[in-house]
Write a protein that holds these residues in place. Structure first.
Motif, PDB file in Angstrom:
ATOM      1  N   GLU A  55       0.827  -1.205   0.000  1.00  0.00           N
ATOM      2  CA  GLU A  55       0.000   0.000   0.000  1.00  0.00           C
ATOM      3  C   GLU A  55       0.861   1.254   0.000  1.00  0.00           C
ATOM      4  OE1 GLU A  55      -3.134   0.506  -0.343  1.00  0.00           O
ATOM      5  OE2 GLU A  55      -3.943  -1.522  -0.168  1.00  0.00           O
ATOM      6  N   GLN A  56       0.331   2.307  -0.614  1.00  0.00           N
ATOM      7  CA  GLN A  56       1.038   3.578  -0.720  1.00  0.00           C
ATOM      8  C   GLN A  56       0.606   4.604   0.328  1.00  0.00           C
ATOM      9  OE1 GLN A  56       0.514   3.938  -5.332  1.00  0.00           O
ATOM     10  NE2 GLN A  56       2.347   5.079  -4.725  1.00  0.00           N
ATOM     11  N   THR A  57      -0.382   4.261   1.139  1.00  0.00           N
ATOM     12  CA  THR A  57      -0.869   5.185   2.154  1.00  0.00           C
ATOM     13  C   THR A  57      -0.905   4.494   3.516  1.00  0.00           C
ATOM     14  OG1 THR A  57      -3.160   4.557   1.666  1.00  0.00           O
ATOM     15  CG2 THR A  57      -2.283   6.468   0.509  1.00  0.00           C
ATOM     16  N   VAL A  58      -1.094   5.304   4.578  1.00  0.00           N
ATOM     17  CA  VAL A  58      -1.142   4.771   5.938  1.00  0.00           C
ATOM     18  C   VAL A  58      -2.433   5.233   6.619  1.00  0.00           C
ATOM     19  CG1 VAL A  58       0.056   4.570   8.142  1.00  0.00           C
ATOM     20  CG2 VAL A  58       1.370   4.967   6.053  1.00  0.00           C
ATOM     21  N   LEU A  59      -3.127   4.282   7.235  1.00  0.00           N
ATOM     22  CA  LEU A  59      -4.333   4.592   7.999  1.00  0.00           C
ATOM     23  C   LEU A  59      -3.962   5.243   9.337  1.00  0.00           C
ATOM     24  CD1 LEU A  59      -6.076   1.123   7.505  1.00  0.00           C
ATOM     25  CD2 LEU A  59      -6.591   3.215   6.228  1.00  0.00           C
ATOM     26  N   ASP A  60      -4.951   5.784  10.031  1.00  0.00           N
ATOM     27  CA  ASP A  60      -4.683   6.300  11.374  1.00  0.00           C
ATOM     28  C   ASP A  60      -5.085   5.283  12.438  1.00  0.00           C
ATOM     29  OD1 ASP A  60      -7.401   6.428  11.185  1.00  0.00           O
ATOM     30  OD2 ASP A  60      -7.576   8.506  11.890  1.00  0.00           O
ATOM     31  N   TYR A  61      -5.166   4.024  12.033  1.00  0.00           N
ATOM     32  CA  TYR A  61      -5.435   2.925  12.952  1.00  0.00           C
ATOM     33  C   TYR A  61      -4.733   1.671  12.436  1.00  0.00           C
ATOM     34  CZ  TYR A  61      -9.116   2.068   9.456  1.00  0.00           C
ATOM     35  OH  TYR A  61      -9.819   1.883   8.290  1.00  0.00           O
ATOM     36  N   THR A  62      -4.832   0.580  13.161  1.00  0.00           N
ATOM     37  CA  THR A  62      -4.130  -0.660  12.822  1.00  0.00           C
ATOM     38  C   THR A  62      -5.125  -1.796  12.669  1.00  0.00           C
ATOM     39  OG1 THR A  62      -2.270   0.105  14.162  1.00  0.00           O
ATOM     40  CG2 THR A  62      -2.290  -2.230  13.551  1.00  0.00           C
ATOM     41  N   VAL A  63      -4.951  -2.579  11.603  1.00  0.00           N
ATOM     42  CA  VAL A  63      -5.811  -3.734  11.361  1.00  0.00           C
ATOM     43  C   VAL A  63      -4.971  -5.000  11.413  1.00  0.00           C
ATOM     44  CG1 VAL A  63      -7.453  -4.855   9.807  1.00  0.00           C
ATOM     45  CG2 VAL A  63      -7.326  -2.345   9.898  1.00  0.00           C
ATOM     46  N   ILE A  64      -5.372  -5.931  12.262  1.00  0.00           N
ATOM     47  CA  ILE A  64      -4.682  -7.210  12.407  1.00  0.00           C
ATOM     48  C   ILE A  64      -5.629  -8.312  11.942  1.00  0.00           C
ATOM     49  CG2 ILE A  64      -3.601  -8.824  14.023  1.00  0.00           C
ATOM     50  CD1 ILE A  64      -3.009  -6.361  15.808  1.00  0.00           C
ATOM     51  N   GLN A  65      -5.173  -9.079  10.969  1.00  0.00           N
ATOM     52  CA  GLN A  65      -5.984 -10.167  10.431  1.00  0.00           C
ATOM     53  C   GLN A  65      -5.500 -11.489  11.008  1.00  0.00           C
ATOM     54  OE1 GLN A  65      -5.161  -9.378   6.241  1.00  0.00           O
ATOM     55  NE2 GLN A  65      -7.153  -8.404   6.000  1.00  0.00           N
ATOM     56  N   LEU A  66      -6.423 -12.262  11.572  1.00  0.00           N
ATOM     57  CA  LEU A  66      -6.104 -13.569  12.136  1.00  0.00           C
ATOM     58  C   LEU A  66      -6.618 -14.671  11.235  1.00  0.00           C
ATOM     59  CD1 LEU A  66      -7.160 -13.015  15.875  1.00  0.00           C
ATOM     60  CD2 LEU A  66      -4.957 -12.496  14.794  1.00  0.00           C
ATOM     61  N   ASP A  67      -5.872 -15.758  11.172  1.00  0.00           N
ATOM     62  CA  ASP A  67      -6.347 -16.936  10.435  1.00  0.00           C
ATOM     63  C   ASP A  67      -7.473 -17.581  11.237  1.00  0.00           C
ATOM     64  OD1 ASP A  67      -6.767 -19.458   9.285  1.00  0.00           O
ATOM     65  OD2 ASP A  67      -4.685 -19.609   8.643  1.00  0.00           O
ATOM     66  N   LYS A  68      -8.650 -17.533  10.662  1.00  0.00           N
ATOM     67  CA  LYS A  68      -9.858 -18.006  11.353  1.00  0.00           C
ATOM     68  C   LYS A  68      -9.753 -19.470  11.762  1.00  0.00           C
ATOM     69  CE  LYS A  68     -14.889 -17.867  10.685  1.00  0.00           C
ATOM     70  NZ  LYS A  68     -15.945 -17.513   9.700  1.00  0.00           N
ATOM     71  N   LYS A  69      -9.090 -20.258  10.931  1.00  0.00           N
ATOM     72  CA  LYS A  69      -8.999 -21.704  11.173  1.00  0.00           C
ATOM     73  C   LYS A  69      -8.156 -22.026  12.407  1.00  0.00           C
ATOM     74  CE  LYS A  69      -7.287 -22.522   7.111  1.00  0.00           C
ATOM     75  NZ  LYS A  69      -7.334 -21.141   6.548  1.00  0.00           N
ATOM     76  N   LEU A  70      -7.267 -21.113  12.786  1.00  0.00           N
ATOM     77  CA  LEU A  70      -6.348 -21.375  13.892  1.00  0.00           C
ATOM     78  C   LEU A  70      -6.861 -20.838  15.226  1.00  0.00           C
ATOM     79  CD1 LEU A  70      -2.948 -20.598  12.126  1.00  0.00           C
ATOM     80  CD2 LEU A  70      -4.091 -22.799  12.366  1.00  0.00           C
ATOM     81  N   GLN A  71      -8.000 -20.155  15.226  1.00  0.00           N
ATOM     82  CA  GLN A  71      -8.538 -19.575  16.456  1.00  0.00           C
ATOM     83  C   GLN A  71      -9.481 -20.568  17.146  1.00  0.00           C
ATOM     84  OE1 GLN A  71      -7.186 -16.613  17.421  1.00  0.00           O
ATOM     85  NE2 GLN A  71      -6.036 -16.956  15.528  1.00  0.00           N
ATOM     86  N   THR A  72      -9.077 -21.026  18.299  1.00  0.00           N
ATOM     87  CA  THR A  72      -9.924 -21.970  19.049  1.00  0.00           C
ATOM     88  C   THR A  72     -10.887 -21.247  19.985  1.00  0.00           C
ATOM     89  OG1 THR A  72      -8.190 -22.176  20.733  1.00  0.00           O
ATOM     90  CG2 THR A  72      -8.186 -23.792  18.949  1.00  0.00           C
ATOM     91  N   THR A  73     -10.562 -19.999  20.337  1.00  0.00           N
ATOM     92  CA  THR A  73     -11.442 -19.176  21.178  1.00  0.00           C
ATOM     93  C   THR A  73     -11.553 -17.786  20.564  1.00  0.00           C
ATOM     94  OG1 THR A  73      -9.598 -18.434  22.569  1.00  0.00           O
ATOM     95  CG2 THR A  73     -10.797 -20.409  23.279  1.00  0.00           C
ATOM     96  N   LEU A  74     -12.577 -17.048  20.928  1.00  0.00           N
ATOM     97  CA  LEU A  74     -12.749 -15.696  20.409  1.00  0.00           C
ATOM     98  C   LEU A  74     -11.682 -14.769  20.997  1.00  0.00           C
ATOM     99  CD1 LEU A  74     -16.630 -15.228  20.558  1.00  0.00           C
ATOM    100  CD2 LEU A  74     -15.214 -15.713  18.545  1.00  0.00           C
ATOM    101  N   PRO A  75     -11.149 -13.827  20.193  1.00  0.00           N
ATOM    102  CA  PRO A  75     -10.165 -12.871  20.700  1.00  0.00           C
ATOM    103  C   PRO A  75     -10.787 -11.969  21.774  1.00  0.00           C
ATOM    104  CG  PRO A  75     -10.215 -12.886  18.287  1.00  0.00           C
ATOM    105  CD  PRO A  75     -11.403 -13.665  18.743  1.00  0.00           C
ATOM    106  N   GLN A  76     -10.142 -11.911  22.930  1.00  0.00           N
ATOM    107  CA  GLN A  76     -10.657 -11.101  24.034  1.00  0.00           C
ATOM    108  C   GLN A  76      -9.657 -10.051  24.522  1.00  0.00           C
ATOM    109  OE1 GLN A  76     -11.726 -14.099  26.925  1.00  0.00           O
ATOM    110  NE2 GLN A  76     -13.700 -14.511  25.947  1.00  0.00           N
TER     111      GLN A  76
END
Length: 383
Positions: free
Chosen positions: A143-164
């Motif tokens: 990407e050529q631009t920067v947001l004013d926040y951060t997005v973290i993408q998790l692999d859904k298949k590897l999550q055994t519990t909801l992110p808390q």
């Protein structure tokens, strides 16, 4: 600098001694190695790849298109992640690339907090301006631009519990003037030097995310670079009636930037291009190839199919219409007749850490090479 040049020359000598599929395999292995760090924006990955390709072209007898240098310099802005990329979810440290990605337009952030669920796939840490998403596949880009926040993408298949809960230490670096360049070479035609056939491929990829994870980019697009280098090597040894040109673009992953720059600052007269063939995602082929712009240039597509049927090269040559999905596009918009060819079937790795040389079959590399040679013969044999 002398040691670096010596290393590149040694690699070039070793590679040019190989032939056909051995050459292709060695080339893809080399371009996807840790040394080139994903041919991106950290560890000088793209710069090292540009130097390497230039040395290759010189060793084949291919001349610089500009007459002086293989490099056509330009620059653009990009967001990069050269430093820390540490993420913990529910107190568990995650592995970048495998467990999670930071979206390429995210800003850096350091902190910890609680995640509030917004829906089935989105969670927010409001205090630290962090969004966490669950994804079926982790796919990165540039990407050529920067947001004013951060997005973290998790692999859904590897999550055994909801992110808390979340704890992060992420460093980004916005580069407003990243300097790079297209690599451009020619083999002068022996009869009609002003008639030009052009082969293109982008050599850039996504680079690295942090100091431990890089994206090798075997199919995308070490495979295309390898095919164009194979053609450059052949035509360097066998000059043709028409001029053969070879362009390796930077900035494709950030938005076709290298090809756009070339069409706006051409080193050859675009009107002299008889045909352009852009190669991207060339590492498979058990289901044949798709040809973008096939319906736009039916005469040339008919020739391609005829050559394929006569030589029995590929199981299928599929037709597709106009699409702005690779570096052929800006040439077509300038009136240059062009195809974009990509192979079908096999591995599904794409824009992830699994696009590696070891699992790239290259099963149709030689057939596609021979198909292109015969197709070019047909173009040059026109009356």
């Amino acid at each position: 600098m002398k040691l670096k040049l010596l290393t590149l020359l040694l690699l070039a000598t070793q590679l040019t001694q190989a032939q056909d599929i051995k050459f292709a395999r060695k080339m893809v292995d080399t371009l996807t190695s840790k040394y080139f760090w994903g041919r991106g924006y950290t560890n000088d990955g793209m710069g090292k790849a540009a130097d390497f390709i230039s040395v290759q072209l010189k060793s084949y007898g291919v001349k610089p298109m500009s007459g002086k240098s293989y490099l056509q310099e330009f620059s653009y802005s990009v967001n990069a992640f050269p430093g820390k990329v540490e993420v913990e979810i529910n107190g568990i440290a995650l592995v970048p690339g495998k467990d999670f990605l930071i979206t390429p337009d995210s800003k850096g952030v350091k902190g910890e907090g609680k995640l509030t669920q917004q829906d089935s796939t989105h969670f927010i840490d409001q205090a630290n301006r962090i969004i966490v998403t669950l994804e079926n596949k982790l796919t990165w880009s540039a990407e050529q631009t920067v947001l004013d926040y951060t997005v973290i993408q998790l692999d859904k298949k590897l999550q055994t519990t909801l992110p808390q809960t979340i704890k992060v230490d992420i460093e980004n670096k916005f580069i407003p003037n990243f300097k790079t360049g297209n690599i451009c070479g020619v083999v002068k035609g022996t009869v009609k030097p002003d008639s030009i056939i052009v082969f293109t491929a982008h050599y850039d990829h996504l680079g690295g995310m942090g100091d431990k994870t890089f994206f090798p980019g075997a199919n995308d697009n070490a495979s295309g670079v390898t095919q164009v280098l194979s053609l450059a090597k052949y035509y360097g040894e066998h000059p043709q009636p028409y001029t053969m040109a070879f362009i390796f673009f930077a900035g494709e992953e950030a938005g076709l930037l290298g090809s756009k720059y070339f069409t706006e600052h051409p080193l050859i007269d675009l009107k002299n291009i008889r045909f352009l063939i852009n190669l991207d995602l060339e590492g498979t082929g058990i289901e044949g190839i798709t040809v973008v712009n096939a319906s736009v240039f039916p005469k040339e597509f008919a020739l391609l199919k005829q050559v394929n049927e006569k030589g029995n090269y590929l199981v299928k040559v599929n037709s597709r219409g106009k699409a702005a999905n690779s570096d052929h596009y800006f040439f077509s918009e300038k009136g240059v007749p062009a195809f974009f060819m990509y192979t079908l079937g096999g591995i599904k790795a794409y824009h992830d850490i699994y696009d590696i040389s070891a699992t790239l079959p290259l099963n149709e590399h030689e057939d596609l090479f021979n198909l292109l040679l015969k197709f070019n013969d047909g173009l040059m044999g026109e009356r």
